[in-house]
Design a protein around this motif. Sequence first.
Motif, PDB file in Angstrom:
ATOM      1  N   SER A 111       0.817  -1.192  -0.065  1.00 47.08           N
ATOM      2  CA  SER A 111      -0.079  -0.075   0.014  1.00 47.08           C
ATOM      3  C   SER A 111       0.835   1.231   0.162  1.00 47.08           C
ATOM      4  O   SER A 111       1.780   1.180   0.608  1.00 47.08           O
ATOM      5  N   ALA A 112       0.423   2.315  -0.927  1.00 46.37           N
ATOM      6  CA  ALA A 112       1.212   3.666  -0.826  1.00 46.37           C
ATOM      7  C   ALA A 112       0.327   4.480   0.038  1.00 46.37           C
ATOM      8  O   ALA A 112      -0.672   4.779  -0.027  1.00 46.37           O
ATOM      9  N   GLU A 113       1.051   5.159   1.007  1.00 46.92           N
ATOM     10  CA  GLU A 113       0.757   5.999   1.939  1.00 46.92           C
ATOM     11  C   GLU A 113      -0.406   5.536   2.445  1.00 46.92           C
ATOM     12  O   GLU A 113      -1.746   6.112   2.457  1.00 46.92           O
ATOM     13  N   PRO A 114      -0.536   4.495   3.276  1.00 49.10           N
ATOM     14  CA  PRO A 114      -1.952   3.914   3.758  1.00 49.10           C
ATOM     15  C   PRO A 114      -2.334   4.866   4.807  1.00 49.10           C
ATOM     16  O   PRO A 114      -3.705   4.629   5.090  1.00 49.10           O
ATOM     17  N   VAL A 115      -1.927   5.553   5.320  1.00 44.71           N
ATOM     18  CA  VAL A 115      -2.367   6.482   6.428  1.00 44.71           C
ATOM     19  C   VAL A 115      -3.140   7.917   5.667  1.00 44.71           C
ATOM     20  O   VAL A 115      -4.259   7.845   6.113  1.00 44.71           O
ATOM     21  N   SER A 116      -2.318   8.645   4.899  1.00 39.30           N
ATOM     22  CA  SER A 116      -2.929   9.411   4.115  1.00 39.30           C
ATOM     23  C   SER A 116      -4.314   9.172   2.993  1.00 39.30           C
ATOM     24  O   SER A 116      -5.051   9.783   2.611  1.00 39.30           O
ATOM     25  N   ALA A 117      -4.113   7.785   2.811  1.00 37.46           N
ATOM     26  CA  ALA A 117      -4.913   7.108   1.905  1.00 37.46           C
ATOM     27  C   ALA A 117      -6.320   6.868   2.941  1.00 37.46           C
ATOM     28  O   ALA A 117      -7.215   6.569   2.214  1.00 37.46           O
ATOM     29  N   GLY A 118      -6.351   6.994   4.010  1.00 37.86           N
ATOM     30  CA  GLY A 118      -7.410   6.523   5.069  1.00 37.86           C
ATOM     31  C   GLY A 118      -7.499   5.205   5.531  1.00 37.86           C
ATOM     32  O   GLY A 118      -8.599   4.672   5.906  1.00 37.86           O
ATOM     33  N   ASP A 139      10.490  10.107   0.942  1.00 46.21           N
ATOM     34  CA  ASP A 139      10.515  11.009  -0.309  1.00 46.21           C
ATOM     35  C   ASP A 139      11.875  10.952  -0.975  1.00 46.21           C
ATOM     36  O   ASP A 139      11.994  11.030  -2.183  1.00 46.21           O
ATOM     37  N   GLU A 140      12.858  10.728  -0.306  1.00 48.06           N
ATOM     38  CA  GLU A 140      14.354  10.772  -0.762  1.00 48.06           C
ATOM     39  C   GLU A 140      14.588   9.537  -1.871  1.00 48.06           C
ATOM     40  O   GLU A 140      15.373   9.782  -2.782  1.00 48.06           O
ATOM     41  N   LYS A 175       5.815  15.677  -7.128  1.00 48.69           N
ATOM     42  CA  LYS A 175       6.290  16.888  -6.428  1.00 48.69           C
ATOM     43  C   LYS A 175       7.604  16.686  -5.904  1.00 48.69           C
ATOM     44  O   LYS A 175       8.781  17.436  -6.198  1.00 48.69           O
ATOM     45  N   SER A 176       7.863  15.467  -5.366  1.00 56.61           N
ATOM     46  CA  SER A 176       8.993  15.038  -4.782  1.00 56.61           C
ATOM     47  C   SER A 176      10.144  14.930  -5.831  1.00 56.61           C
ATOM     48  O   SER A 176      11.303  15.219  -5.490  1.00 56.61           O
ATOM     49  N   THR A 177       9.814  14.167  -7.050  1.00 57.18           N
ATOM     50  CA  THR A 177      10.504  13.891  -7.901  1.00 57.18           C
ATOM     51  C   THR A 177      11.052  15.336  -8.727  1.00 57.18           C
ATOM     52  O   THR A 177      12.190  15.638  -9.001  1.00 57.18           O
ATOM     53  N   MET A 252      13.746  -2.212 -18.861  1.00 58.31           N
ATOM     54  CA  MET A 252      14.310  -1.078 -18.380  1.00 58.31           C
ATOM     55  C   MET A 252      15.868  -1.129 -17.923  1.00 58.31           C
ATOM     56  O   MET A 252      16.022  -2.211 -17.397  1.00 58.31           O
ATOM     57  N   LEU A 253      16.444   0.075 -17.959  1.00 61.63           N
ATOM     58  CA  LEU A 253      17.911  -0.226 -17.673  1.00 61.63           C
ATOM     59  C   LEU A 253      18.153  -0.371 -15.954  1.00 61.63           C
ATOM     60  O   LEU A 253      18.923  -0.902 -15.784  1.00 61.63           O
ATOM     61  N   LEU A 254      17.419   0.428 -15.267  1.00 57.47           N
ATOM     62  CA  LEU A 254      17.389   0.275 -13.854  1.00 57.47           C
ATOM     63  C   LEU A 254      16.251   0.300 -13.054  1.00 57.47           C
ATOM     64  O   LEU A 254      15.387   0.754 -13.615  1.00 57.47           O
ATOM     65  N   SER A 255      16.226  -0.329 -11.825  1.00 59.58           N
ATOM     66  CA  SER A 255      15.253  -0.302 -10.847  1.00 59.58           C
ATOM     67  C   SER A 255      15.751  -0.116  -9.421  1.00 59.58           C
ATOM     68  O   SER A 255      16.766  -0.775  -9.429  1.00 59.58           O
ATOM     69  N   TYR A 256      15.110   0.669  -8.653  1.00 64.58           N
ATOM     70  CA  TYR A 256      15.677   0.682  -7.421  1.00 64.58           C
ATOM     71  C   TYR A 256      14.337   0.879  -6.433  1.00 64.58           C
ATOM     72  O   TYR A 256      13.621   1.928  -6.403  1.00 64.58           O
ATOM     73  N   GLY A 257      14.175  -0.091  -5.491  1.00 66.13           N
ATOM     74  CA  GLY A 257      13.179  -0.173  -4.529  1.00 66.13           C
ATOM     75  C   GLY A 257      12.911  -1.185  -4.054  1.00 66.13           C
ATOM     76  O   GLY A 257      13.678  -2.014  -3.906  1.00 66.13           O
ATOM     77  N   ILE A 258      11.705  -1.292  -3.368  1.00 64.24           N
ATOM     78  CA  ILE A 258      11.285  -2.570  -2.547  1.00 64.24           C
ATOM     79  C   ILE A 258      11.229  -3.935  -3.535  1.00 64.24           C
ATOM     80  O   ILE A 258      11.328  -3.628  -4.590  1.00 64.24           O
ATOM     81  N   ASP A 259      11.392  -4.972  -2.825  1.00 70.98           N
ATOM     82  CA  ASP A 259      11.174  -6.194  -3.346  1.00 70.98           C
ATOM     83  C   ASP A 259       9.784  -6.713  -3.145  1.00 70.98           C
ATOM     84  O   ASP A 259       9.359  -7.090  -2.059  1.00 70.98           O
ATOM     85  N   MET A 260       9.065  -6.613  -4.239  1.00 70.64           N
ATOM     86  CA  MET A 260       7.468  -6.793  -4.239  1.00 70.64           C
ATOM     87  C   MET A 260       7.210  -8.236  -3.920  1.00 70.64           C
ATOM     88  O   MET A 260       6.486  -8.524  -3.221  1.00 70.64           O
TER      89      MET A 260
END
Length: 320
Positions: A111-118, A139-140, A175-177, A252-260
């Motif tokens: 889930s993305a931003e589960p608090v702000s998503a309610g 955001d970093e 916005k962060s990007t 794609m050339l690169l990915s950087y993030g979570i292990d889904m």
Amino acid sequence: MGALRRRGRWLRARNSRQGGSTGWVTSRSCRWEQSLHLTEAFEEGLRKLGYRVGENVVIDYGFADGQMDRPPALAAHLVLLGVDVIVAGTNASAIAAMKATTTIPIVMTNSAEPVSAGLVASLARPGGNVTGFSSETGDEIYGKRLELLKETLPSLSRVGMLWNPDFAPNLERLKSTQDAARRLGLTLVPAEARGPDALEQAFATMIGERAQALAVLSDGALFNCRDQIGVMAVRNRLPAVSAVSEYAEAGMLLSYGIDMRDQFRRSAVFVDKIFKGAKPADLPVERPTKLELVINLKTAKALGIVVPPTLLTRADEVIE
């Protein structure tokens, strides 16, 4: 979206993933099969805990195929089945499930931003019938992905941004990007794509604006279109970066993030705890603890890019 049902000490078995005449699965160019490896990871997690699909577990799967109007109907159907737990793979699925029931436990796999998503009152104390995994790492990370592109392409100055405006968290992510791009001296070229039909125009916009590379803000709709996006990125000679390894695997050339895969696998632990009597309100939402960098050297070769050795040594996986 999927759900599990229990009878007595055991879970009865039925697996409707293939859909048939039930109307669960639709046919589009970005299809539900793109997520099957994640449901398989979830089932692997269940097996490690002693559950067997076809023997002591019933799982009913419903796939929205990126169609934002489908999750409410899927959730309502699961509630009518009298399920014991609903497992939701996207924000849209989790929100639809929460609106459909306030009593059946709901486990979020990603889930993305589960608090702000309610969806929950807080990560530490969810407070309702929803718990599970958040995909947010701060955001970093959006700046970090741009840094990886610039490290690979030192002369980079203009980056296309493929994003779906219908996915609410993307507004803050964009916005962060944009903020990170300014700090890095980069110009961002946003291009909207709500689904597969919008991809050609989105790429035309980025190419027309002289984008030299591509960053993708992932959501359920674009995730299922990742093969198409990967092909188009290479065809348009745009080195691309996105959130999870599936995008690098798609070209794609690169990915950087979570292990889904890992998050879906570990979501089975939440289900097991709930079956054993735990309440979602008392199970803290977990955030990612590990980020992985994946580099596709086949794509680098096709684009004539030499990936810096210092970047290769930091990679968790290199696709050759």
